[in-house]
Design a protein around this motif. Structure first.
Motif, short mmCIF file in Angstrom:
data_model
loop_
_atom_site.label_atom_id
_atom_site.label_comp_id
_atom_site.label_asym_id
_atom_site.label_seq_id
_atom_site.Cartn_x
_atom_site.Cartn_y
_atom_site.Cartn_z
N GLU A 275 74.69 76.16 4.10
CA GLU A 275 75.52 75.57 3.06
C GLU A 275 75.88 74.13 3.48
O GLU A 275 76.31 73.90 4.60
N VAL A 276 75.66 73.17 2.58
CA VAL A 276 75.98 71.79 2.89
C VAL A 276 77.15 71.34 2.01
O VAL A 276 77.08 71.43 0.79
N LYS A 277 78.23 70.89 2.66
CA LYS A 277 79.39 70.43 1.90
C LYS A 277 79.50 68.93 2.00
O LYS A 277 79.57 68.38 3.11
N ILE A 278 79.52 68.27 0.84
CA ILE A 278 79.65 66.81 0.84
C ILE A 278 81.11 66.44 1.03
O ILE A 278 81.99 66.99 0.40
N ASP A 279 81.34 65.50 1.95
CA ASP A 279 82.70 65.07 2.27
C ASP A 279 82.76 63.57 1.99
O ASP A 279 82.19 62.78 2.73
N ILE A 280 83.40 63.22 0.86
CA ILE A 280 83.37 61.80 0.48
C ILE A 280 84.64 61.08 0.87
O ILE A 280 85.74 61.58 0.65
N THR A 281 84.49 59.91 1.51
CA THR A 281 85.62 59.06 1.88
C THR A 281 85.30 57.66 1.37
O THR A 281 84.20 57.17 1.62
N PRO A 282 86.23 57.01 0.66
CA PRO A 282 85.92 55.67 0.15
C PRO A 282 85.55 54.71 1.28
O PRO A 282 86.02 54.87 2.41
N TRP A 283 84.71 53.75 0.96
CA TRP A 283 84.19 52.81 1.94
C TRP A 283 85.29 52.20 2.81
O TRP A 283 85.15 52.11 4.03
N ALA A 284 86.40 51.80 2.17
CA ALA A 284 87.44 51.08 2.92
C ALA A 284 88.00 51.92 4.07
O ALA A 284 88.43 51.38 5.07
N GLN A 285 88.01 53.23 3.91
CA GLN A 285 88.57 54.07 4.99
C GLN A 285 87.50 54.80 5.80
O GLN A 285 87.82 55.46 6.76
N TYR A 286 86.25 54.68 5.37
CA TYR A 286 85.21 55.54 5.95
C TYR A 286 85.13 55.43 7.47
O TYR A 286 85.22 56.42 8.19
N PHE A 287 84.99 54.20 7.96
CA PHE A 287 84.78 54.08 9.40
C PHE A 287 86.06 54.24 10.21
O PHE A 287 86.00 54.62 11.38
N THR A 288 87.19 53.98 9.59
CA THR A 288 88.46 54.26 10.27
C THR A 288 88.61 55.76 10.49
O THR A 288 88.95 56.24 11.57
N LYS A 289 88.29 56.51 9.43
CA LYS A 289 88.40 57.96 9.52
C LYS A 289 87.37 58.51 10.50
O LYS A 289 87.68 59.37 11.32
N LEU A 290 86.16 57.98 10.41
CA LEU A 290 85.09 58.47 11.28
C LEU A 290 85.45 58.28 12.74
O LEU A 290 85.21 59.14 13.59
N GLN A 291 86.08 57.14 13.03
CA GLN A 291 86.44 56.86 14.41
C GLN A 291 87.51 57.83 14.92
O GLN A 291 87.45 58.29 16.06
N THR A 292 88.45 58.15 14.04
CA THR A 292 89.47 59.13 14.42
C THR A 292 88.83 60.49 14.64
O THR A 292 89.15 61.21 15.59
#
Lengths: 320, 425
Positions: B67-84
C-alpha cells in the motif's frame, strides 16, 4: 448632554465619593491551604507550558552554545555563536529595523485611543459596526493583509502611487527601497493592530463613570481638558497593557514582513527583522546553533524591555 | 508575527527529542508479488497527485499488497519538515528530492543507495538523461531515480514582437541579437509601458546561471570545492543582465519585486521571458497564451542551459526498504514516466518517454526543451550545503544587477565569501 442629569447638580457631590466601577476592590480572604485540587485543575495547562514553552527555552539556550548539524548532533562551541553575532552587521541592522517597526506600531496607540473615544461617543449610530470594522484587520491573516498591501504599495501599478501622481508626486517603490521598506511594513503593522487597541481601550472607556465628566463640565472643563484629565488617566492601566502587548508583538515581526517583501526584493537584506534572520539561519541556512543564539537575544531583549516597562508603570499608570 | 518564535524552538526540540528513538532494523528480504507492506510517499506538488495515483494503481497490479500512501506537504514547508523527520529517523519511505538538497541528505547517510537495483538490472541508468544520473550521484554512488527534468528556454510574445517590428527568435540568435531585440521593444513600446524582457534574478536557474555557462564561465568548479565567480567569463554572464536593466530593456529589480517576472509576461508587458519547463502549465492557461511560444536560448561562446530535475529517493532508515525500492524502481520505469507525461504532470527523465509531454500544448514548440537537454544542458550547480552559498548570491547579486556596485566588485566579494562557505562543508 450631561444636562439631562441635572438632578445631580443639587447634590454637589465630589467625584471621589462616587462608587468606582472601574476596579472592584479585591476581597481579602484568609490565607489557607486549598488542598491539592487546584493543582490538579491547572495540571494540563502547567504541563503544556512546561513542555512547550519552558523546556524549549532551556533547550534553545543550550543549543545557542553549540554548533548543530543539519540533522541534529551538536557540538559545544562556547560563546562562538554570540561572538559571530556581534560581528554580523545584518543582526545589528535587523535590531534597528525591529526597533523602527516597534516604534511605528506603538505610535498607533494614541491613534487607537482617539478612535476608541470617537467610536464610544454616546448616541453614535452603528457603533458596533465600526468596532467590527476596525477589528477586522487584527483578526485577518497577516499573509492576506500583506497581499492586499503589496498591491496598494506596488510601485508601477499600485493605488497609492496613482493617488500621489494626481498631486504630481512621483511615489517611490515603497517595499523595495531600503529605508522605505521597513517603514511601509510598519505602517501596515500599525494599521493592523489599531483594532486591538480600539477594543481594549474602548472597554476601558466604557468603564469610566459618566459622573466624572458631568462634574468636570460643571467646573467648566473643556472637552479636551476632560479627555486629558479624566479619560487618559483612567485608561492608563489599559494603555499599559496595550503597550506591553504591542512591544512584544513588534519584536516578533516576521510573517507580515516576509509576505510584504516577497522573495525577489532587492531591499530584503537591509530590511530584515530579528525573527526573519532567525528563520533564515535556522531553516534556510541550517545553522540552528546560530539561530538559537539569535532566538535567545530576541527573548532577552523582550524580557529587558518589558521589565523596564513594568518598572516605569509606577510613574504613569493609575490604578484607581 | 506572534507564533514563530514560539514554534521554532519547539521544532528544534521536537527534532532533538525524536533522535533518541531509532527505527527498527530494515527488512532485507527480497520483494515478491506477495509482499505486504505499507509505505509512505512524500511529495510537494498537489497538481501531480492524479498522475501519481495512476502510477500507484499500476504499481499495485504488480504488487497488490504494497500500500502506498501519498503524503503531501506544500513546497514552502517541504524541506523544513523533511529535515525534522530526518533528525527524528521518521523520514517517509519514498520521497521527492531536488538537486540543491540532495548532497546534504546523501552525505549524511539519509538515503539508500540504488546500487543493488542497478546491479540486479531493475534499473538501467542508461535510460535516463545522463546529467540527471550525475546530479543524484554522490561519491560515485547513485541514490536518486530521476523523475523528470527541466531546462530553460526563451519564451516570447509574438504579438508584441510584431508590433515592435522585431523578428521572432530562433536557434541562431546571439546575445547581441537578443539585446538589440529587447532594447527595440522597450524603446518602441515605451508609451505602453512594455519592456523587452523580464526574468527571475533571485536564484540563477532562470537567468544568470545560463548566461554564465554560455559565456564559458562557471558557478562552481567541477569538483564542487571552489567558486567560479572570479572567472572573467562568469562576470560577463552577470554583466549581461546588469546591462539589460541599465539600458531599460528590462524592468529594474524594484519593479520585478513589486510585480514578479512571470506576471509581466502573462500580462503582455514584456516580449521575452527566460524560464523553464515548469512554466508550461502556467503559460498554457494564461489569457495571452495564443500569442506565446518558445525558442532556444540565445548563445554567446556556446549554447547552454542548466538542467535540473527531481528524483525519487528511498530513506536509508525505511522499515520496508525492499518494498520502497520496488516502488522507486517502478516510478522510473518507462510505463510510469510515460503516464506522467500523458497526464501532463511532468517532462519525464526517461529518454524517449517525453512525446506525450511535447503534445500536451499544441501551440508551444516544446521540443526546444528536449533538444536542449540532449545537446547542451549543464547540471545545476550543487554542493553539500548549497543553501549556504545561494543565500550569499541572493544577498550580493542584487547590488550588481541594480547598478549600485560594479559587477566585478560584487563578483569578487561573492567568490571570496562563497569559497569560505564551501571550505566549511
Amino acid at each position: 448632554m450631561t444636562l439631562r442629569t441635572g438632578s445631580a447638580v443639587g447634590e454637589s457631590r465630589d467625584p471621589a465619593d462616587l462608587p468606582v466601577p472601574v476596579a472592584t476592590t479585591p476581597q481579602k480572604k484568609p490565607k489557607s491551604f486549598d488542598g491539592y485540587w487546584p493543582w490538579l485543575f491547572v495540571l494540563p495547562t502547567l504541563l503544556g507550558v512546561l513542555g512547550f514553552y519552558i523546556w524549549p527555552i532551556i533547550q534553545t539556550g543550550y543549543l545557542s552554545f553549540t554548533e548543530t548539524g543539519p540533522f541534529g548532533g551538536e557540538e559545544f562551541v562556547g560563546i562562538d555563536n554570540y561572538q559571530t553575532m556581534l560581528a554580523d552587521g545584518n543582526v545589528a541592522q535587523a535590531l534597528i529595523n525591529t526597533l523602527i517597526y516597534t516604534v511605528i506600531v506603538l505610535a498607533g496607540i494614541p491613534i487607537a485611543l482617539l478612535m476608541a473615544n470617537l467610536v464610544n461617543q454616546p448616541g453614535l449610530r452603528f457603533a458596533s459596526f465600526y468596532r467590527v470594522l476596525f477589528f477586522m484587520p487584527y483578526i485577518a491573516m497577516p499573509t492576506a493583509v500583506a497581499l492586499v498591501w503589496r498591491m496598494i504599495y506596488n510601485g508601477d501599478f499600485g493605488i497609492l502611487n496613482w493617488m500621489l501622481s494626481l498631486v504630481d508626486i512621483d511615489g517611490p517603490y515603497w517595499t523595495s527601497t531600503p529605508g522605505f521598506a521597513i517603514v511601509s511594513v510598519g505602517v501596515v503593522g500599525m494599521w493592523a493592530s489599531l483594532g486591538f487597541g480600539i477594543i481594549i481601550l474602548g472597554a476601558a472607556l466604557k468603564n469610566i463613570s459618566p459622573e466624572y465628566y458631568e462634574a468636570a463640565q460643571l467646573d467648566g472643563a473643556t472637552k479636551w481638558k476632560q479627555f486629558t484629565s479624566i479619560t487618559v488617566p483612567l485608561v492608563t492601566p489599559s494603555l499599559f497593557f496595550v503597550t506591553i502587548i504591542s512591544v512584544i508583538n513588534g519584536f516578533q515581526l516576521f510573517d507580515l514582513l516576509y509576505a510584504i517583501m516577497g522573495q525577489y526584493n532587492p531591499a530584503l537584506v537591509q530590511s530584515q527583522s530579528l525573527v526573519y534572520i532567525f528563520y533564515n539561519q535556522a531553516f534556510i541556512q541550517n545553522d540552528k546553533g546560530y539561530a538559537a543564539a539569535i532566538g535567545m537575544v530576541i527573548l532577552v531583549t523582550i524580557g529587558i524591555v518589558t521589565f523596564f516597562q513594568f518598572r516605569m508603570q509606577k510613574k504613569w499608570v493609575n490604578y484607581v | 508575527m506572534r507564533k514563530i518564535t514560539r514554534l521554532a524552538p519547539l521544532a528544534l526540540v521536537a527534532a532533538l527529542a525524536l533522535t533518541s528513538c531509532s527505527a527498527p532494523a530494515a527488512s532485507d528480504e527480497a520483494v515478491t508479488a506477495d509482499s505486504a507492506a505499507s509505505i509512505s510517499y512524500a511529495i510537494w506538488d498537489e497538481n501531480q497527485i492524479p498522475a501519481l495515483e495512476a502510477n500507484i494503481a499500476a504499481f499495485n497490479k504488480i504488487y497488490p499488497k504494497i500500500e502506498v500512501k501519498i503524503d503531501i506537504t506544500p513546497w514552502a514547508q517541504y524541506f523544513t519538515k523533511l529535515q525534522t523527520q530526518a533528525s527524528g529517523d521518521t523520514l517517509p519511505d519514498v520521497f521527492w528530492m531536488n538537486g540543491p538538497n540532495f548532497q546534504l541528505y546523501a552525505a549524511n547517510d539519509q538515503l539508500e543507495p540504488m546500487t543493488d537495483l542497478i546491479d540486479d538490472g531493475d534499473v538501467d541508468p542508461a535510460n535516463y538523461v545522463e546529467v540527471l544520473n550525475d546530479l543524484y550521484s554522490f561519491d560515485g554512488v547513485q541514490y536518486g531515480m530521476p523523475k523528470d527534468f527541466d531546462t530553460v528556454a526563451l519564451w516570447y510574445n509574438k504579438a508584441i514582437l510584431s508590433e515592435a517590428g522585431v523578428a521572432i527568435p530562433d536557434e541562431t540568435w546571439t546575445w547581441d541579437d537578443f539585446a538589440t531585440a529587447a532594447k527595440t521593444v522597450s524603446d518602441t513600446l515605451a508609451d505602453q509601458g512594455v519592456y523587452g524582457v523580464a526574468t527571475g534574478l533571485t536564484g540563477g536557474q532562470e537567468g544568470y546561471y545560463n548566461t554564465i555557462l554560455q559565456a564559458g564561465g562557471s558557478i562552481l568548479s567541477e569538483d564542487g570545492t571552489s567558486s567560479g565567480y572570479d572567472d572573467p567569463n562568469t562576470i560577463r554572464g552577470l554583466q549581461f543582465w546588469a546591462d539589460l536593466i541599465a539600458d531599460g530593456s528590462s524592468p529594474n529589480l524594484q519593479q520585478l519585486s513589486d510585480t514578479p517576472h512571470n506576471a509581466w509576461f502573462t500580462s503582455s508587458k514584456t516580449a521575452f521571458f527566460w524560464s523553464g519547463t515548469w512554466s508550461v502549465a502556467e503559460l498554457a492557461s494564461a489569457s495571452n497564451t495564443l500569442d506565446l511560444n518558445v525558442a532556444p536560448l540565445p548563445q554567446d561562446e556556446k549554447q547552454a542551459t542548466v538542467i535540473h530535475g527531481l528524483a525519487n529517493v528511498v530513506s536509508a532508515g525505511s522499515e520496508h526498504k525492499s518494498a520502497a525500492q520496488a516502488f522507486q524502481a517502478y516510478l522510473g520505469s518507462e510505463e510510469a514516466q510515460t503516464l506522467q507525461a500523458e497526464m501532463g504532470a511532468a517532462n519525464p527523465a526517461f529518454i524517449g518517454a517525453g512525446q506525450a509531454f511535447l503534445d500536451s500544448v499544441e501551440h508551444f514548440d516544446l521540443e526546444v526543451f528536449i533538444d536542449e537537454a540532449d545537446n547542451y544542458a549543464y547540471p545545476f550547480p550543487i554542493s553539500k550545503d548549497t543553501a549556504a552559498w545561494t543565500t550569499i548570491e541572493n544577498e550580493l547579486l542584487p547590488q550588481a544587477f541594480s547598478g549600485t556596485r560594479t559587477v566585478e566588485d560584487v563578483a569578487d566579494e561573492l567568490a571570496t565569501r562563497m569559497n569560505e562557505a564551501l571550505a566549511k562543508e
